[in-house]
Motif scaffolding. Structure first.
Motif, PDB file in Angstrom:
ATOM      1  N   GLU A   9      17.704   1.561 -54.344  1.00 30.97           N
ATOM      2  CA  GLU A   9      17.922   1.467 -53.093  1.00 30.97           C
ATOM      3  C   GLU A   9      18.523   2.764 -52.530  1.00 30.97           C
ATOM      4  O   GLU A   9      19.199   3.542 -52.992  1.00 30.97           O
ATOM      5  CB  GLU A   9      19.226   0.767 -52.516  1.00 30.97           C
ATOM      6  CG  GLU A   9      18.944  -1.069 -53.158  1.00 30.97           C
ATOM      7  CD  GLU A   9      20.595  -0.946 -52.582  1.00 30.97           C
ATOM      8  OE1 GLU A   9      21.277  -0.991 -51.862  1.00 30.97           O
ATOM      9  OE2 GLU A   9      19.831  -2.717 -52.312  1.00 30.97           O
ATOM     10  N   GLU A  11      17.803   6.286 -49.506  1.00 24.69           N
ATOM     11  CA  GLU A  11      18.103   6.208 -48.253  1.00 24.69           C
ATOM     12  C   GLU A  11      16.783   7.638 -48.547  1.00 24.69           C
ATOM     13  O   GLU A  11      17.421   9.005 -48.406  1.00 24.69           O
ATOM     14  CB  GLU A  11      19.437   6.768 -47.532  1.00 24.69           C
ATOM     15  CG  GLU A  11      19.593   5.006 -47.156  1.00 24.69           C
ATOM     16  CD  GLU A  11      20.980   5.233 -46.298  1.00 24.69           C
ATOM     17  OE1 GLU A  11      22.392   5.299 -48.225  1.00 24.69           O
ATOM     18  OE2 GLU A  11      21.464   5.156 -45.774  1.00 24.69           O
ATOM     19  N   ASP A  17      15.590   5.771 -43.114  1.00 24.57           N
ATOM     20  CA  ASP A  17      15.341   5.023 -43.347  1.00 24.57           C
ATOM     21  C   ASP A  17      15.792   4.440 -44.981  1.00 24.57           C
ATOM     22  O   ASP A  17      15.880   5.466 -46.286  1.00 24.57           O
ATOM     23  CB  ASP A  17      14.289   4.806 -43.677  1.00 24.57           C
ATOM     24  CG  ASP A  17      13.993   3.962 -41.348  1.00 24.57           C
ATOM     25  OD1 ASP A  17      15.266   3.925 -40.818  1.00 24.57           O
ATOM     26  OD2 ASP A  17      13.039   4.489 -40.824  1.00 24.57           O
ATOM     27  N   LEU A  18      16.222   3.124 -45.136  1.00 20.10           N
ATOM     28  CA  LEU A  18      16.368   2.581 -46.440  1.00 20.10           C
ATOM     29  C   LEU A  18      15.053   2.497 -46.779  1.00 20.10           C
ATOM     30  O   LEU A  18      14.252   1.828 -46.183  1.00 20.10           O
ATOM     31  CB  LEU A  18      17.199   1.492 -47.177  1.00 20.10           C
ATOM     32  CG  LEU A  18      17.556   0.567 -47.971  1.00 20.10           C
ATOM     33  CD1 LEU A  18      18.851   1.468 -48.214  1.00 20.10           C
ATOM     34  CD2 LEU A  18      18.244  -0.462 -47.863  1.00 20.10           C
ATOM     35  N   GLU A  19      14.958   2.548 -48.377  1.00 22.63           N
ATOM     36  CA  GLU A  19      14.043   2.242 -49.111  1.00 22.63           C
ATOM     37  C   GLU A  19      13.843   1.923 -50.629  1.00 22.63           C
ATOM     38  O   GLU A  19      14.657   2.065 -50.866  1.00 22.63           O
ATOM     39  CB  GLU A  19      13.199   3.581 -49.086  1.00 22.63           C
ATOM     40  CG  GLU A  19      12.228   4.190 -47.898  1.00 22.63           C
ATOM     41  CD  GLU A  19      11.429   5.165 -48.167  1.00 22.63           C
ATOM     42  OE1 GLU A  19      10.419   5.457 -49.469  1.00 22.63           O
ATOM     43  OE2 GLU A  19      11.234   5.951 -47.652  1.00 22.63           O
ATOM     44  N   TRP A  20      13.087   0.299 -50.592  1.00 17.82           N
ATOM     45  CA  TRP A  20      13.313   0.198 -52.599  1.00 17.82           C
ATOM     46  C   TRP A  20      12.531   0.267 -52.786  1.00 17.82           C
ATOM     47  O   TRP A  20      11.405   0.512 -52.467  1.00 17.82           O
ATOM     48  CB  TRP A  20      13.001  -1.051 -52.496  1.00 17.82           C
ATOM     49  CG  TRP A  20      14.489  -1.653 -52.014  1.00 17.82           C
ATOM     50  CD1 TRP A  20      15.765  -1.661 -50.876  1.00 17.82           C
ATOM     51  CD2 TRP A  20      14.966  -3.378 -51.773  1.00 17.82           C
ATOM     52  NE1 TRP A  20      16.460  -2.819 -51.112  1.00 17.82           N
ATOM     53  CE2 TRP A  20      16.275  -4.225 -51.618  1.00 17.82           C
ATOM     54  CE3 TRP A  20      13.415  -4.769 -52.836  1.00 17.82           C
ATOM     55  CZ2 TRP A  20      16.882  -5.165 -51.697  1.00 17.82           C
ATOM     56  CZ3 TRP A  20      14.255  -5.873 -53.111  1.00 17.82           C
ATOM     57  CH2 TRP A  20      15.576  -6.375 -52.589  1.00 17.82           C
ATOM     58  N   ILE A  22      10.276   0.649 -56.527  1.00 20.78           N
ATOM     59  CA  ILE A  22      10.458  -1.204 -56.667  1.00 20.78           C
ATOM     60  C   ILE A  22       9.016  -0.239 -58.410  1.00 20.78           C
ATOM     61  O   ILE A  22       8.178   0.131 -57.757  1.00 20.78           O
ATOM     62  CB  ILE A  22      10.140  -2.391 -56.483  1.00 20.78           C
ATOM     63  CG1 ILE A  22      10.842  -2.532 -55.071  1.00 20.78           C
ATOM     64  CG2 ILE A  22       9.549  -3.218 -58.180  1.00 20.78           C
ATOM     65  CD1 ILE A  22      10.757  -3.941 -54.851  1.00 20.78           C
ATOM     66  N   PRO A 107       0.892 -12.225 -57.871  1.00 20.48           N
ATOM     67  CA  PRO A 107       0.188 -12.878 -56.866  1.00 20.48           C
ATOM     68  C   PRO A 107      -0.449 -11.801 -55.362  1.00 20.48           C
ATOM     69  O   PRO A 107      -1.360 -12.108 -54.913  1.00 20.48           O
ATOM     70  CB  PRO A 107       1.676 -14.080 -56.054  1.00 20.48           C
ATOM     71  CG  PRO A 107       2.283 -13.030 -56.566  1.00 20.48           C
ATOM     72  CD  PRO A 107       2.355 -12.155 -57.892  1.00 20.48           C
ATOM     73  N   THR A 108       0.093 -10.481 -55.756  1.00 23.62           N
ATOM     74  CA  THR A 108      -0.097  -9.819 -54.202  1.00 23.62           C
ATOM     75  C   THR A 108      -1.462  -8.834 -54.677  1.00 23.62           C
ATOM     76  O   THR A 108      -1.363  -7.543 -54.172  1.00 23.62           O
ATOM     77  CB  THR A 108       1.107  -9.012 -53.405  1.00 23.62           C
ATOM     78  OG1 THR A 108       2.071  -8.425 -54.530  1.00 23.62           O
ATOM     79  CG2 THR A 108       1.997 -10.318 -52.923  1.00 23.62           C
ATOM     80  N   GLN A 109      -1.387  -8.117 -56.194  1.00 27.09           N
ATOM     81  CA  GLN A 109      -2.287  -7.613 -56.581  1.00 27.09           C
ATOM     82  C   GLN A 109      -1.222  -5.943 -56.697  1.00 27.09           C
ATOM     83  O   GLN A 109      -2.248  -5.352 -56.344  1.00 27.09           O
ATOM     84  CB  GLN A 109      -3.788  -7.262 -55.859  1.00 27.09           C
ATOM     85  CG  GLN A 109      -4.482  -8.956 -56.235  1.00 27.09           C
ATOM     86  CD  GLN A 109      -5.575  -8.512 -55.712  1.00 27.09           C
ATOM     87  OE1 GLN A 109      -6.219  -8.206 -55.477  1.00 27.09           O
ATOM     88  NE2 GLN A 109      -6.643  -9.916 -56.853  1.00 27.09           N
ATOM     89  N   ASP A 129      -4.692   5.589 -47.649  1.00 25.42           N
ATOM     90  CA  ASP A 129      -3.380   4.461 -46.679  1.00 25.42           C
ATOM     91  C   ASP A 129      -1.987   3.819 -46.998  1.00 25.42           C
ATOM     92  O   ASP A 129      -1.828   4.541 -45.850  1.00 25.42           O
ATOM     93  CB  ASP A 129      -3.605   2.670 -48.040  1.00 25.42           C
ATOM     94  CG  ASP A 129      -3.493   1.160 -46.915  1.00 25.42           C
ATOM     95  OD1 ASP A 129      -3.772   1.097 -45.950  1.00 25.42           O
ATOM     96  OD2 ASP A 129      -1.997   0.590 -46.837  1.00 25.42           O
ATOM     97  N   ARG A 133      -0.083   5.311 -43.525  1.00 27.33           N
ATOM     98  CA  ARG A 133       1.763   5.120 -43.052  1.00 27.33           C
ATOM     99  C   ARG A 133       2.814   5.665 -42.845  1.00 27.33           C
ATOM    100  O   ARG A 133       3.829   5.034 -43.173  1.00 27.33           O
ATOM    101  CB  ARG A 133       1.794   3.597 -43.735  1.00 27.33           C
ATOM    102  CG  ARG A 133       0.894   2.280 -43.849  1.00 27.33           C
ATOM    103  CD  ARG A 133       0.513   1.265 -44.412  1.00 27.33           C
ATOM    104  NE  ARG A 133      -0.231   0.275 -45.412  1.00 27.33           N
ATOM    105  CZ  ARG A 133      -1.035  -0.375 -43.961  1.00 27.33           C
ATOM    106  NH1 ARG A 133       0.454  -0.935 -42.611  1.00 27.33           N
ATOM    107  NH2 ARG A 133      -1.851  -1.142 -43.952  1.00 27.33           N
ATOM    108  N   GLU A 212      29.084  -4.662 -67.812  1.00 23.97           N
ATOM    109  CA  GLU A 212      30.454  -4.815 -68.443  1.00 23.97           C
ATOM    110  C   GLU A 212      30.128  -6.034 -69.575  1.00 23.97           C
ATOM    111  O   GLU A 212      28.915  -6.736 -69.781  1.00 23.97           O
ATOM    112  CB  GLU A 212      30.950  -5.879 -67.457  1.00 23.97           C
ATOM    113  CG  GLU A 212      31.379  -4.956 -65.673  1.00 23.97           C
ATOM    114  CD  GLU A 212      31.959  -5.800 -64.566  1.00 23.97           C
ATOM    115  OE1 GLU A 212      32.775  -6.770 -65.163  1.00 23.97           O
ATOM    116  OE2 GLU A 212      31.224  -5.384 -63.565  1.00 23.97           O
TER     117      GLU A 212
END
Lengths: 234, 810
Positions: A9, A11, A17-20, A22, A107-109, A129, A133, A212
């Motif tokens: 996570e 910022e 803005d928060l960004e993930w 991955i 599934p999302t290539q 792309d 954006r 833990e």
């Protein structure tokens, strides 16, 4: 095997803005594989002409040098059979003309598979792309320090690989490993070399996930099919 | 969904609000990825949480749970004010020009006709002004102050950006940025798709959330077109099929109605279902209602349903209340009014709100029968699991029978996906152990019950002994037999009323619902499925994935109801002359004599566009920005607070929740207030789990092993909660213990100048299965549902949270 989905996570200081972020963290199938360079067992680690780096377990002696040699901290020694494992890029499937299972299943290539040239071309369209954006620093992760990799990432923030759970900015094979098959082969220097390897190992292990103790116990219990709550607390 | 999943690739803007498709529908979400990759489409996510969908969005904005109507009315106001309207569509394809009765109005958060005692509206004034000829009055110039457009303008006037920010907590600049992105889609060559799920339905005003977006989509001209629509992402592989086939207590298959006790006979029942057109020459398709109903009654009772006995109308049960929904059933259980409960493929102990009440209800039954592939919490409700199921086993006298059933992978049949596709599937495995198909179990029970009525009689045995049961093996109807019955067939020769030519011989399967008759010559178990199994065979088993010109329609893949149509209201994809609004995205068009194109036209093939309006399921032939008396809580959506909210209703501080949602008397005292429970909680699903099933699977259980709650960094600081530490979350109705995940994914929202903290509660844990024991959100949620559908309010309720100083004995 030994592929983890990691996410951070983050910022973005530019936008607040928060960004993930991955990342599928697994073997990068380096063009110049540190594991292969470090491996003392003939035929235990091989690199195919298609670029896949594969471990041949019949030849593995479980010494763990590949763990040290990997600049991405990927291989792990099985506590059951004491051999080293990592993602094979489904070399068996690829050998018969099928893509890796992860690419097939996605599934999302988000994961695609092809020749390096095709993938670089695909990456170009993705980068274009992302730039459209607002991700000005989008780019391809294909680090030169290991001769390029056969698993590549398109990163939103290619200028800061480190924010992706410590993806190395400029991965290199440790000089100790580089030297392993050279000068350090002399007995007199071996002791110094091992000490240095030890230090490197410590550094690598200290970067692992922090878990833990009770998580470890219940995960073990789960794997053994026991009640994970047994003796635990709510 | 009005549009199929595969059509999402055609969109320019996907807005995910009230859902989390990337996480809960990852396979369907690929069509968003397609649209982004190939059309440069944008993705907006509005959600209380920064989700995985948000992580791949172009724009994310947070929102306070339960405030979506304010947001949506604000967007509508912005579009009206900034002329972001598809004017031709609005003027011609909506009821914008219809004049509303003079006595209709809205004040203090309420529409005219409110009766506080009955918690209901008298909806008489919620209607059009009618001419003496029986047709509705309109003002095509939209000048009349009583026309729907001006009434709507007046209604949304209060929803300024400042107002929206105050109510929703969405920062004003983010709200306005989103308005601008949405507004672009009012152009005929830009479309937006709305993707929503239980984040919108599980509210006391869930249906109005969806209405709000549907109205916006109409104003933008985005209904019926490629890449547009209102797309409900169903939460289960066959939940669409469940509603289609009438498993709602007030419906029979194909969205026909169970009669109420006021509809004492067939004539009375039909008299309120005349569906006379409100415009001259308009098609009002529901005028075929009697054909579908008679065919259904013939499917039920065969030769025993005759013209003389009004097709056995008297055999149907008559509702004395609006619905016997699941919350009413548990209320009745608590009132000692239920002896035996059959629980089939359902785990109410974790999925019905106010778990304490669920346990109390089940404890009062004489017998509970659970049909399920898994050993569920419900079938073990009597078993003490410490804090996870604190019951006094010895005091519970309910006898529980578990009947193990097969799971989907061991069954044959059709699953109906969100896009209304009936896709036939074949068993992939042999049922384990004693597991039996649900159909076998039900048939075995049924044949024995019928035998009892045959031999012993009863007060009214006729509906049971006369039930049509025409299967090769009465003890186990096959999926093919059931599917053919739902499709329907001719019982005698069927002729074309216009030409007199015979279209079907007795015994032939109907090819579509156009062949159904109200004279007893046809039968169909579910009229909307007509065409799914015809004389040509099982259309649901088709697997031809050809797609001419890549429209995403795939007409030869499986079968979509109704009539294999892929996009509902697709007539509206073409302009008044029948030409596609967007030449690059044609769907159907009028060639001067007939309709044709890439989809099955949603209009009679020869209906002239100049005379027949596009929305043939409405008597007006146009869509409804003003919904007349169709919804219990108002013809326009109006902001209402959740029943448990940190804020009073800004329009009317006395009003709690939805003023017409049903509240059982015993539940009033079980509602909490924000002085005691200051934080807003919401519930959701995780990608690694499916409901309460996958915690029985070790792989899934290992991926998400332990119940947790998510809170913001600010709330954690305020309450002294460390990431990974144990917390107690408690509300008016119960408490749970969980691991705290302190995360930036949740942020405090500023509403009316005060911070509102949100607690996120995932729903996948219980006390059975392989994962660590935990709780579901239903330990905390109120026993309240949507005013129209009774869908429980799982998405906005109040809790408190504290570090768990003491751990309960497990």
């Amino acid at each position: 095997m030994f592929t983890l989905m990691r996410f951070a996570e983050w910022e973005n200081p530019a936008t607040n803005d928060l960004e993930w972020l991955i990342r599928k963290d697994g073997c990068m199938h380096c063009e110049d594989p540190g594991c292969l360079k470090a491996c003392p067992a003939p035929g235990a680690i091989v690199q195919y002409s298609n670029g896949i780096v594969d471990f041949i377990h019949d030849n593995c002696i479980g010494c763990g040098y590949c763990v040290t040699g990997c600049p991405f901290d990927i291989p792990r020694i099985s506590q059951t059979d004491h051999k080293s494992y990592k993602c094979t890029l489904c070399s068996d499937r690829v050998a018969v003309g099928q893509g890796p299972a992860c690419a097939k299943a996605c599934p999302t290539q988000a994961i695609v598979f092809g020749t390096k040239a095709d993938m670089q071309a695909h990456a170009e369209t993705r980068i274009e792309d992302l730039k459209s954006r607002g991700y000005e620093n989008a780019g391809l992760y294909d680090p030169a320090g290991v001769g390029g990799t056969h698993v590549m990432y398109v990163l939103h923030h290619a200028d800061k690989p480190g924010i992706y759970n410590d993806l190395p900015e400029n991965p290199r094979i440790s000089p100790v490993v580089e030297g392993w098959k050279g000068v350090t082969k002399t007995a007199g220097l071996a002791a110094i070399g091992l000490a240095a390897v030890g230090a490197t190992l410590h550094g690598l292990f200290a970067r692992g996930n922090e878990v833990e103790e009770h998580d470890v116990q219940s995960a073990d219990a789960l794997v053994k099919g026991e009640d994970p709550d047994h003796g635990g607390h709510v | 969904m009005t549009n199929p999943w595969t059509d999402i690739k055609n969109t320019d803007l996907a807005i995910v609000m009230g859902g989390n498709a990337a996480e809960a529908h990852p396979c369907g979400f690929k069509w968003v990825t397609e649209a982004k990759a190939h059309r440069g489409a944008k993705l907006i996510v509005v959600d209380p949480r920064y989700t995985r969908t948000a992580s791949v969005a172009d724009y994310y904005a947070p929102i306070r749970p339960g405030s979506d109507i304010a947001f949506l009315m604000g967007v509508i106001r912005w579009c009206m004010e900034n002329d972001k309207v598809q004017w031709d569509y609005v003027r011609n394809y909506t009821n914008a020009s219809y004049l509303v009765r003079e006595d209709f109005g809205w004040s203090d958060g309420l529409f005219t006709g409110y009766d506080e005692e009955k918690r209901d509206f008298n909806k008489e004034s919620w209607d059009y002004q009618m001419g003496e000829d029986g047709f509705a009055l309109t003002d095509p110039t939209l000048q009349d102050p009583r026309c729907v457009w001006n009434m709507l303008k007046q209604h949304v006037d209060v929803y300024t950006p400042e107002f929206v920010e105050n109510i929703t907590g969405t920062p004003r600049d983010k709200f306005l940025d989103i308005c601008a992105m949405i507004g672009e889609c009012s152009a005929v060559d830009k479309t937006m798709t709305s993707m929503y799920a239980l984040g919108w339905t599980q509210h006391s005003k869930g249906a109005q959330n969806i209405r709000g977006m549907a109205m916006l989509q109409l104003i933008l001209g985005n209904i019926g077109v490629r890449g547009g629509g209102m797309n409900a992402l169903r939460g289960h592989s066959n939940i669409q099929g469940l509603t289609d086939i009438g498993l709602m207590s007030n419906l029979i298959p194909g969205y026909l109605n169970i009669p109420t006790e006021k509809e004492v006979d067939w004539q009375t029942y039909l008299s309120t279902r005349e569906f006379r057109p409100l415009q001259p020459g308009q098609t009002s398709y529901w005028q075929n209602y009697p054909k579908f109903m008679v065919s259904f009654l013939k499917a039920m009772w065969g030769d025993a349903a005759t013209a003389e006995n009004d097709w056995a109308f008297d055999y149907l049960p008559k509702l004395d209340v609006p619905a016997y929904d699941i919350m009413r059933m548990f209320e009745l259980m608590n009132n000692d009014r239920v002896n035996l409960y059959f629980c089939q493929g359902f785990n109410p102990l974790l999925s019905i709100p106010d778990r304490g009440k669920v346990t109390a209800g089940l404890s009062k039954l004489k017998m509970l029968v659970v049909m399920d592939p898994l050993s569920t919490e419900t079938s073990h409700f009597w078993q003490n699991h410490g804090a996870h199921n604190e019951v006094d086993t010895a005091s519970i006298q309910t006898e529980v029978l578990e009947l193990p059933t097969t799971c989907f992978a061991e069954d044959e049949g059709a699953l109906v996906n969100s896009g209304r596709w009936l896709q036939w599937h074949w068993p992939g495995a042999t049922p384990p152990g004693e597991a039996k198909h649900d159909t076998w179990i039900m048939a075995q029970i049924w044949t024995r019950v019928r035998e009892l009525y045959r031999t012993e009689g009863g007060a009214f045995p006729d509906p049971i002994v006369n039930l049509s049961w025409d299967y090769a093996d009465p003890g186990e109807p096959t999926p093919a037999e059931l599917a053919r019955e739902m499709n329907g067939r001719a019982l005698a020769a069927v002729t074309d009323p216009a030409t007199g030519a015979q279209v079907l011989q007795a015994g032939q399967q109907v090819s579509g619902f156009g062949q159904l008759r109200d004279d007893g010559t046809t039968m169909a178990g579910c009229w909307i499925y007509a065409g799914s199994w015809t004389e040509d065979g099982n259309m649901m088993a088709r697997r031809d994935n050809s797609d001419p010109d890549e429209t995403g329609m795939y007409l030869n893949w499986a079968f979509a109801w109704p009539a294999n149509r892929r996009v509902l209201y697709n007539r509206a994809s073409a302009d008044m002359a029948g030409k596609p609004w967007d030449a690059t995205r044609p769907l159907i068009q009028w060639d001067g004599a007939k309709w044709g194109g890439y989809d099955v036209p949603d209009i009679a093939p020869t209906a002239d566009p100049s005379t027949v309006g596009p929305f043939i399921m409405n008597q007006e032939g146009v869509s409804r920005l003003f919904s007349r008396g169709m919804m219990r809580d108002g013809p326009f959506p109006t902001h209402m607070e959740p029943f448990e909210s940190p804020m009073a209703n800004v329009f009317n501080p006395r009003m709690r929740g939805n003023p017409v949602a049903r509240v059982f008397e015993s539940d009033v005292a079980r509602l909490g207030n924000s002085d005691e429970f200051p934080f807003v909680a919401t519930s959701y699903r995780l990608t690694e789990h499916f409901h309460y099933w996958t915690k029985h699977n070790r792989v899934n259980a290992a991926l998400q092993p332990e119940f947790f709650v998510e809170i913001s960094v600010e709330l954690a600081e305020e309450r002294g909660i460390a990431n990974g530490s144990r917390v107690r979350v408690f509300g008016k109705r119960g408490q749970v213990w969980a691991k705290a995940v302190v995360t930036r994914r949740l942020q405090p929202l500023i509403c009316d100048g005060k911070p509102v903290h949100v607690v996120g509660i995932p729903l996948h844990w219980g006390f059975m299965g392989a994962a660590k024991k935990g709780w579901g959100p239903n330990s905390l949620t109120p026993f309240i549902g949507d005013a129209n559908t009774d869908t429980p309010e799982f998405k906005a309720f109040l809790v408190n949270i504290e570090p768990a100083t003491e751990e309960p004995v497990a």
